[in-house]
Scaffold this active site. Structure first.
Site, PDB file in Angstrom:
ATOM      1  N   GLY A  45       0.822  -0.936   0.257  1.00 43.95           N
ATOM      2  CA  GLY A  45      -0.316   0.263   0.295  1.00 43.95           C
ATOM      3  C   GLY A  45       0.499   1.886  -0.256  1.00 43.95           C
ATOM      4  CG  ASP A 103      -8.392   0.795  10.504  1.00 42.83           C
ATOM      5  OD1 ASP A 103      -8.371   2.101  11.185  1.00 42.83           O
ATOM      6  OD2 ASP A 103      -8.843   0.182   9.634  1.00 42.83           O
ATOM      7  CE  LYS A 131     -10.494   4.641  10.775  1.00 45.94           C
ATOM      8  NZ  LYS A 131     -10.722   3.589  11.256  1.00 45.94           N
ATOM      9  NE  ARG A 166      -2.321  -3.217  -3.167  1.00 48.16           N
ATOM     10  CZ  ARG A 166      -2.657  -3.384  -2.145  1.00 48.16           C
ATOM     11  NH1 ARG A 166      -2.974  -2.331  -1.319  1.00 48.16           N
ATOM     12  NH2 ARG A 166      -2.441  -4.815  -1.509  1.00 48.16           N
TER      13      ARG A 166
HETATM   14  P1  IMP Z   1      -4.089  -1.029  10.588  1.00 52.08           P
HETATM   15  O1  IMP Z   1      -3.455  -2.157  11.560  1.00 52.08           O
HETATM   16  O2  IMP Z   1      -5.619  -0.799  11.546  1.00 52.08           O
HETATM   17  O3  IMP Z   1      -3.984   0.505  10.741  1.00 52.08           O
HETATM   18  O4  IMP Z   1      -4.974  -1.221   8.855  1.00 52.08           O
HETATM   19  C1  IMP Z   1      -3.589  -1.361   8.311  1.00 52.08           C
HETATM   20  C2  IMP Z   1      -4.431  -1.662   6.982  1.00 52.08           C
HETATM   21  O5  IMP Z   1      -5.368  -1.592   6.984  1.00 52.08           O
HETATM   22  C3  IMP Z   1      -3.897  -0.235   6.794  1.00 52.08           C
HETATM   23  O6  IMP Z   1      -3.425  -0.264   5.960  1.00 52.08           O
HETATM   24  C4  IMP Z   1      -4.687  -0.876   5.724  1.00 52.08           C
HETATM   25  O7  IMP Z   1      -3.724  -1.539   4.670  1.00 52.08           O
HETATM   26  C5  IMP Z   1      -6.317  -1.083   5.426  1.00 52.08           C
HETATM   27  N1  IMP Z   1      -7.565  -0.388   5.604  1.00 52.08           N
HETATM   28  C6  IMP Z   1      -7.761  -0.194   6.677  1.00 52.08           C
HETATM   29  N2  IMP Z   1      -9.188   0.180   6.333  1.00 52.08           N
HETATM   30  C7  IMP Z   1      -8.921   0.763   5.043  1.00 52.08           C
HETATM   31  C8  IMP Z   1      -9.777   1.073   3.595  1.00 52.08           C
HETATM   32  O8  IMP Z   1     -10.405   1.636   4.493  1.00 52.08           O
HETATM   33  N3  IMP Z   1      -9.137   0.912   2.118  1.00 52.08           N
HETATM   34  C9  IMP Z   1      -8.559  -0.144   2.690  1.00 52.08           C
HETATM   35  N4  IMP Z   1      -7.649  -0.881   3.184  1.00 52.08           N
HETATM   36  C10 IMP Z   1      -7.663  -0.316   4.428  1.00 52.08           C
HETATM   37 MG    MG Z   2      -1.778  -1.164   4.024  1.00 45.88          MG
END
Ligand code: IMP
Ligand code: MG
Length: 181
Positions: A45, A103, A131, A166
Site C-alpha cells: 500500500g 487505521d 486516523k 491500488r
Molecule cells: P491498521 O493495522 O488497523 O492500522 O490497518 C492496517 C491496514 O488496513 C491499512 O494499512 C490498510 O492497508 C488497511 N485498511 C484499513 N482500512 C482500509 C480502507 O478503508 N481501505 C483499504 N484498506 C484499509
Molecule cells: Mg496497508
C-alpha cells in the site's frame, strides 16, 4: 477490470489534492533532515505514496522495503505477517516508514518495533491518511497528508480491496454493494 466509475461511490481525495499536499510534505521533510534518509515503503500500500513523495525530497535517499499483510477480505485484523530482508544497513540512519492508511495503528506499531531492533538513529512514519487519536502510535512521530477518520471503505492510491484498485490515481469510497456482498 471494473472501470473506476463502476466501483467508486464518490471521490474523497482528488489526484490534484494528493499531489499538492505531497509537494508541501516533501519540502517539510527536506527541511527537517540534514543528512541522508532511508525511505521504507510498506508493501504494497505504501508504494504509490513513497514513489511520489521521494521526488519532492531534496536529501539523498536510499530505499528498502518491508512487507506486511494485516487484513483480509473481511477486514478482520489478524496479526501482521512481516517480511523484511534488509538490503541497506539502517543502523544510525534516519528512517521514514511509508504507508497508505493508518487505521488502528497495529500494523505500523509492529513494523516500527521490528525495525527498531536494527538500531536506526530515528524512525518516523509518513502516511497518506492517519486516523486521529490513535493511542497505539501516539509516541511515534508522524507525517501525514490527512488526519481524518473516513466514513467508508477507501480504495485507490495504494489502498486496495482484495488486491484491486491500488492503481487508481485518487482515493474514493468503494461502492457498498462491492464489499458487502
Ligand atoms: P491498521 O493495522 O488497523 O492500522 O490497518 C492496517 C491496514 O488496513 C491499512 O494499512 C490498510 O492497508 C488497511 N485498511 C484499513 N482500512 C482500509 C480502507 O478503508 N481501505 C483499504 N484498506 C484499509
Ligand atoms: Mg496497508
Amino acid at each position: 477490470m471494473g472501470t473506476e466509475n463502476s466501483v467508486i461511490e464518490s471521490i474523497e481525495y482528488t489526484e490534484e489534492e494528493i499531489q499538492k499536499r505531497i509537494k508541501i510534505l516533501g519540502k517539510q521533510i527536506s527541511s527537517d533532515y540534514d543528512d541522508e534518509l532511508i525511505l521504507i515503503p510498506i508493501l504494497k500500500g505504501g508504494l504509490n505514496f513513497a514513489y511520489d513523495l521521494m521526488k519532492h525530497i531534496e536529501n539523498d535517499i536510499s530505499i528498502d522495503f518491508i512487507k506486511s499483510k494485516s487484513y483480509s477480505l473481511s477486514r478482520k485484523i489478524t496479526s501482521p505477517n512481516i517480511q523484511y530482508n534488509p538490503s541497506i544497513n539502517i543502523k544510525d540512519k534516519d528512517v521514514i516508514l511509508v504507508d497508505d492508511f493508518v487505521d488502528t495503528g497495529e500494523t505500523l506499531l509492529k513494523l516500527y518495533s521490528h525495525l527498531k531492533v536494527y538500531e536506526p538513529r530515528s524512525i518516523k512514519i509518513a502516511a497518506v491518511i492517519i486516523k486521529p487519536d490513535n493511542p497505539k502510535i501516539s509516541q511515534i512521530e508522524k507525517y501525514f497528508l490527512w488526519n481524518e477518520k473516513p466514513k467508508g471503505f477507501l480504495v485507490g492510491y495504494g489502498l486496495d480491496y482484495d488486491e484491486k484498485y491500488r492503481n487508481i490515481p485518487y482515493i474514493g469510497f468503494l461502492k457498498k454493494e462491492l464489499f458487502e456482498k
